[in-house]
Scaffold this active site. Structure first.
Site, PDB file in Angstrom:
ATOM      1  N   ASP A   1      -1.246   7.490   1.949  1.00  0.00           N
ATOM      2  CA  ASP A   1       0.043   7.147   2.220  1.00  0.00           C
ATOM      3  C   ASP A   1       0.309   7.363   3.395  1.00  0.00           C
ATOM      4  OD1 ASP A   1       0.325   6.980  -0.827  1.00  0.00           O
ATOM      5  OD2 ASP A   1       0.180   9.203  -0.559  1.00  0.00           O
TER       6      ASP A   1
ATOM      7  N   HIS B   1     -17.862 -26.271  -4.341  1.00  0.00           N
ATOM      8  CA  HIS B   1     -17.403 -25.491  -3.421  1.00  0.00           C
ATOM      9  C   HIS B   1     -18.402 -24.989  -2.128  1.00  0.00           C
ATOM     10  CE1 HIS B   1     -14.714 -22.536  -1.736  1.00  0.00           C
ATOM     11  NE2 HIS B   1     -15.429 -21.353  -2.041  1.00  0.00           N
TER      12      HIS B   1
ATOM     13  N   ARG C   1     -22.447 -19.901  -7.321  1.00  0.00           N
ATOM     14  CA  ARG C   1     -21.684 -18.727  -8.186  1.00  0.00           C
ATOM     15  C   ARG C   1     -21.267 -19.575  -9.407  1.00  0.00           C
ATOM     16  NH1 ARG C   1     -16.274 -17.574  -4.595  1.00  0.00           N
ATOM     17  NH2 ARG C   1     -15.475 -19.633  -5.226  1.00  0.00           N
TER      18      ARG C   1
ATOM     19  N   CYS D   1      -5.013   7.925   5.422  1.00  0.00           N
ATOM     20  CA  CYS D   1      -5.028   8.541   4.187  1.00  0.00           C
ATOM     21  C   CYS D   1      -4.565   7.452   3.140  1.00  0.00           C
ATOM     22  CB  CYS D   1      -4.221   9.833   4.290  1.00  0.00           C
ATOM     23  SG  CYS D   1      -4.700  10.963   5.422  1.00  0.00           S
TER      24      CYS D   1
ATOM     25  N   TYR E   1      -8.315  14.444   7.388  1.00  0.00           N
ATOM     26  CA  TYR E   1      -9.271  14.806   6.535  1.00  0.00           C
ATOM     27  C   TYR E   1     -10.572  14.554   7.470  1.00  0.00           C
ATOM     28  CZ  TYR E   1      -6.588  14.390   2.271  1.00  0.00           C
ATOM     29  OH  TYR E   1      -5.626  14.187   1.384  1.00  0.00           O
TER      30      TYR E   1
ATOM     31  N   LYS F   1      -3.941 -18.533  -4.970  1.00  0.00           N
ATOM     32  CA  LYS F   1      -4.274 -17.420  -5.967  1.00  0.00           C
ATOM     33  C   LYS F   1      -4.135 -16.084  -5.182  1.00  0.00           C
ATOM     34  CE  LYS F   1      -9.119 -18.141  -4.162  1.00  0.00           C
ATOM     35  NZ  LYS F   1     -10.548 -17.856  -4.520  1.00  0.00           N
TER      36      LYS F   1
ATOM     37  N   ARG G   1      -8.572 -28.330  -0.811  1.00  0.00           N
ATOM     38  CA  ARG G   1      -8.187 -27.213  -1.561  1.00  0.00           C
ATOM     39  C   ARG G   1      -8.107 -26.219  -0.219  1.00  0.00           C
ATOM     40  NH1 ARG G   1     -12.891 -28.059  -4.453  1.00  0.00           N
ATOM     41  NH2 ARG G   1     -13.847 -26.100  -3.545  1.00  0.00           N
TER      42      ARG G   1
HETATM   43  C1  LIG Z   1     -12.942 -22.939  -5.322  1.00  0.00           C
HETATM   44  C2  LIG Z   1     -12.209 -22.391  -4.159  1.00  0.00           C
HETATM   45  N1  LIG Z   1     -11.705 -23.627  -3.587  1.00  0.00           N
HETATM   46  C3  LIG Z   1     -10.788 -23.309  -2.328  1.00  0.00           C
HETATM   47  C4  LIG Z   1     -10.732 -21.990  -1.762  1.00  0.00           C
HETATM   48  C5  LIG Z   1      -9.907 -21.999  -0.404  1.00  0.00           C
HETATM   49  O1  LIG Z   1     -10.815 -21.620   0.299  1.00  0.00           O
HETATM   50  P1  LIG Z   1     -10.062 -21.217   1.970  1.00  0.00           P
HETATM   51  O2  LIG Z   1      -9.038 -20.093   1.613  1.00  0.00           O
HETATM   52  O3  LIG Z   1     -11.289 -20.762   2.690  1.00  0.00           O
HETATM   53  O4  LIG Z   1      -9.300 -22.487   2.237  1.00  0.00           O
HETATM   54  C6  LIG Z   1     -11.251 -20.943  -2.471  1.00  0.00           C
HETATM   55  C7  LIG Z   1     -11.203 -19.632  -1.939  1.00  0.00           C
HETATM   56  O5  LIG Z   1     -11.692 -18.749  -1.955  1.00  0.00           O
HETATM   57  C8  LIG Z   1     -11.979 -21.146  -3.740  1.00  0.00           C
HETATM   58  O6  LIG Z   1     -12.639 -20.292  -4.439  1.00  0.00           O
END
Ligand SMILES: Cc1ncc(COP(=O)(O)O)c(C=O)c1O
Length: 382
Positions: free
Chosen positions: A317, A168, A139, A315, A268, A41, A224
């Site tokens: 850029d 999770h 969540r 800044c 700045y 993702k 995952r």
């Molecule tokens: C539901 C879920 N699974 C797996 C992951 C992967 O986690 P990580 O990057 O800590 O391995 C994420 C990442 O946020 C997640 O939201």
């Protein structure tokens, strides 16, 4: 792969051989039958969704996990055929695409079961879904009672099939395993109830990077991994040593070196006032590129194999560094923001510390204005 954009001073170089190495570290740490859903993702945590996913597919990952339908559609349009789990918010209007592109939804809402079932063509085989159980992340997720109800409705409906049950972990990277153990116990209670009812769910999964590295008990039928594929972790405690290689480097080039008199200020709000006659190099990178403003007066970069401090406010850029102690620093010099130069290195962990955040945030923030240049996966040549 897109042609490297040599016109940009600031580039992110993605080492696909390091990515393949990190995947092999995931494999080393989990049981051989355990399936890997690579988490890609957020543009593969800023590394380039398509190029990263193609390498991981070539190395036979069992599937991909993304947050949104849009990300999953990009994968399909790039020819990725592996299962794709869509893990985060799904809107009703996205359901037709979910079916059209053959995606696997994560179900965290009972009402979703009926809505999805209505989308499945009558002649289609039961559509695979993964149920998400909230065991303590607080969540997205179903309560155990809701998960049981979803399971019953899905079995009765006939349009869907529960391929996976996932949860999770909220605190798997901390030194104290207690909370993770309590989450796994809640998952186990659900799994036991399902097995007692003689229902088979092929893929139970809980572990991201921290579960993989710190909680072998969380390696179920699948894992995952996200951040460890990109070379980082945030675990306070490892069960087995791991050797990860950072995949991404960011470099830029000095555009100008200026002389600043003692007492003069830079950028700045005048947070930096020169305490000596100084040479200040201007870098064409800023918070619009993901180089956070919180790095102002805190971070360092590498130039001519030496560390130089960021001075004054970052800044949109432009960013200024003090090169008074870098003999010969000049316009055109390469500057490393993340990566190695000579014997020095700066990692996404270092930036995370300076900006009081985590490497995930540092990597994902690198903006679309920064071209990604891909170094090919050398392991694929054999
Ligand atoms: C539901 C879920 N699974 C797996 C992951 C992967 O986690 P990580 O990057 O800590 O391995 C994420 C990442 O946020 C997640 O939201």
């Amino acid at each position: 792969m897109p042609a490297p954009d040599r016109r940009s001073a600031t580039v992110a170089t993605i080492d696909l051989t390091a990515l393949a190495h990190n995947l092999s570290e995931v494999r080393r740490l989990i049981p051989s039958a355990c399936r890997i859903f690579a988490v890609v993702k957020a543009d593969a945590y800023g590394h380039g969704l398509i190029e990263v996913s193609r390498v991981l597919a070539r190395h036979n990952v069992g599937g991909f996990a993304v947050a949104t339908v849009q990300e999953a559609v990009l994968l399909r349009n790039a020819g990725i055929r592996e299962p794709v789990l869509v893990m985060a918010g799904l809107l009703p209007e996205e359901l037709p695409d979910l079916v059209r592109y053959g995606l696997t939804p994560v179900v965290y809402d009972l009402a979703f079961v009926q809505r999805l079932a209505e989308q499945i063509p009558v002649d289609a085989a039961p559509w695979p879904v993964h149920l998400k159980l909230d065991t303590g992340m607080g969540r997205l997720g179903l309560t155990p009672a809701e998960a049981w109800e979803a399971l019953q409705r899905i079995r009765a409906g006939g349009h869907l099939r529960v391929e996976g049950l996932m949860t999770h972990l909220a605190d798997a990277d901390s030194a104290d395993p207690a909370y993770t153990n309590s989450q796994l116990a809640r998952l186990d209670t659900m799994v036991a109830r399902i097995r007692e009812a003689d229902i088979s769910i092929p893929l139970i999964h809980a572990a991201g990077t921290a579960g993989i590295l710190s909680h072998p008990a969380s390696h179920r039928d699948a894992v995952r991994p996200g951040i460890m594929l990109y070379g980082y972790h945030t675990c306070a405690r490892l069960t087995t040593p791991v050797f990860l290689k950072p995949v991404l480097c960011v470099t830029t080039k000095v555009v100008q070196v200026r002389t600043v008199a003692q007492g003069e200020s830079v950028s700045y709000n005048r947070t930096f006032i020169a305490t000596r006659p100084s040479r200040i190099a201007v870098l064409p990178v800023g918070y619009a590129d993901g180089y956070s403003r919180t790095l102002s007066d805190r971070a360092a970069v590498l130039v001519r194999d030496r560390r130089a401090p960021v001075v004054g406010r970052v800044c949109m850029d432009l960013t200024m560094i003090d090169v008074s102690d870098v003999p010969g620093a000049a316009a055109g010099d390469e500057v490393v923001l993340i990566g190695r130069q000579g014997s020095e290195s700066i990692t996404a962990d270092d930036l995370a510390t300076w900006q009081d955040s985590i490497p995930y945030d540092v990597l994902c923030a690198i903006g679309p204005r920064v071209p990604r240049i891909f170094r090919p996966d050398e392991t694929a040549r054999n």
